[in-house]
Design a protein around this motif. Structure first.
Motif, PDB file in Angstrom:
ATOM      1  N   ARG A  86      66.551  18.071  44.516  1.00 16.13           N
ATOM      2  CA  ARG A  86      67.380  16.889  44.720  1.00 16.13           C
ATOM      3  C   ARG A  86      67.017  15.841  43.679  1.00 16.13           C
ATOM      4  N   LEU A  87      67.969  15.529  42.821  1.00 18.82           N
ATOM      5  CA  LEU A  87      67.746  14.504  41.807  1.00 18.82           C
ATOM      6  C   LEU A  87      68.663  13.315  42.064  1.00 18.82           C
ATOM      7  N   PRO A  88      68.154  12.109  41.903  1.00 23.16           N
ATOM      8  CA  PRO A  88      69.021  10.931  42.008  1.00 23.16           C
ATOM      9  C   PRO A  88      69.889  10.839  40.760  1.00 23.16           C
ATOM     10  N   HIS A  89      70.818   9.902  40.750  1.00 19.73           N
ATOM     11  CA  HIS A  89      71.628   9.689  39.551  1.00 19.73           C
ATOM     12  C   HIS A  89      71.642   8.212  39.232  1.00 19.73           C
ATOM     13  N   ALA A  90      71.216   7.868  38.016  1.00 21.50           N
ATOM     14  CA  ALA A  90      71.211   6.467  37.583  1.00 21.50           C
ATOM     15  C   ALA A  90      71.371   6.466  36.070  1.00 21.50           C
TER      16      ALA A  90
END
Length: 271
Positions: A86-90
């Motif tokens: 699970r990777l965040p997105h920014a």
């Protein structure tokens, strides 16, 4: 959330800050403006591939970054499908736009490296920035110690809470690392590529639905096929192979800590 409390996800050896755009913007805007300089990097697929291929100067820059924000929905989704990660997105573009529209005030000091007079005029007209200082270094400046020193000196003479490094990768990241070595330099430097061009409207960004579908790279390819073909198919696509190889335990974006130290390279590189 303080600097020390930012959670991190280990993605194939690359420590990704486990925060989204809004949290990152709040951290940048809320950081003590008088504190020693910290910097933000925004790795996308192209950056991750280059790191995996062993660019020592860039690896060194990444190892000293304050925030490492995951930029790229293709990597995010492929990592989830293949690795269950699970990777965040920014993205750098989202961070830049959020800061300009919600946090940066007209009287705030803002320093920009790169972009030229056209960008300076657009930033002033669209966002009313009265404390803007912009310096545009020559092409390939990162290979010229005097040109690099001129950039560092300019930033030191124009202290700002917000410092946008818009000179491309790996120039921005290497310059950011060098800024941390200059005594008295403060603020937050952000390696944000062409994000200011999108925020000012000088370059059209993909529609929101295209971004959310993970097709922004394809949108840019269709806009500028000649300049983006290599970036997409040669410099970015190999990340899919790296992720697949990681599925069977044979790939990392960054080496283990001991290997990284052995392979460190402090000499500037770039184009």
């Amino acid at each position: 959330m303080s600097q020390q409390q930012v959670p991190v996800i280990d993605f194939l050896g690359l420590p990704i800050s486990d925060i989204g755009t809004q949290e990152a913007a709040m951290l940048v805007a809320g950081r003590d403006a008088s504190a020693p300089l910290a910097y933000v990097v925004t790795p996308n697929a192209q950056h991750m591939v280059r790191l995996a291929r062993g660019d020592g100067a860039w690896r060194s820059a990444y190892s000293r970054a304050w925030l490492v924000l995951a930029d790229g929905r293709v990597v995010q989704r492929f990592a989830r499908w293949v690795l269950g990660a699970r990777l965040p997105h920014a993205s750098g573009s989202d961070l830049t736009h959020t800061l300009l529209t919600h946090y940066i005030q007209p009287d705030d000091s803002v320093t920009v490296i790169g972009g030229g007079e056209r960008l300076e005029k657009a930033l002033t007209e669209k966002f009313g920035l009265r404390g803007l200082a912009l310096y545009d270094p020559p092409f390939g400046f990162i290979r010229d110690p005097k040109a690099v020193a001129a950039c560092v000196d300019f930033i030191a003479r124009h202290p700002a809470r917000y410092i946008f490094l818009a000179v491309g990768s790996p120039q921005s990241e290497i310059l950011a690392r060098m800024l941390t070595e200059r005594e008295g330099v403060t603020g937050v430097a952000m390696c944000i590529g062409g994000s200011l061009l999108f925020s000012t409207g000088l370059v059209r960004r993909a529609p929101k639905w295209v971004q959310q579908a993970g097709l922004e790279g394809l949108f840019r390819l269709l806009q500028r096929p000649k300049s983006h073909f290599k970036r997409v198919f040669v410099e970015s696509m190999p990340i899919l192979g790296i992720i697949l190889a990681a599925r069977i335990g044979k790939a990392r974006i960054l080496p283990a800590a001991g290997d990284a130290a052995a392979n460190s390279d402090n000499h500037p590189r770039g184009q």
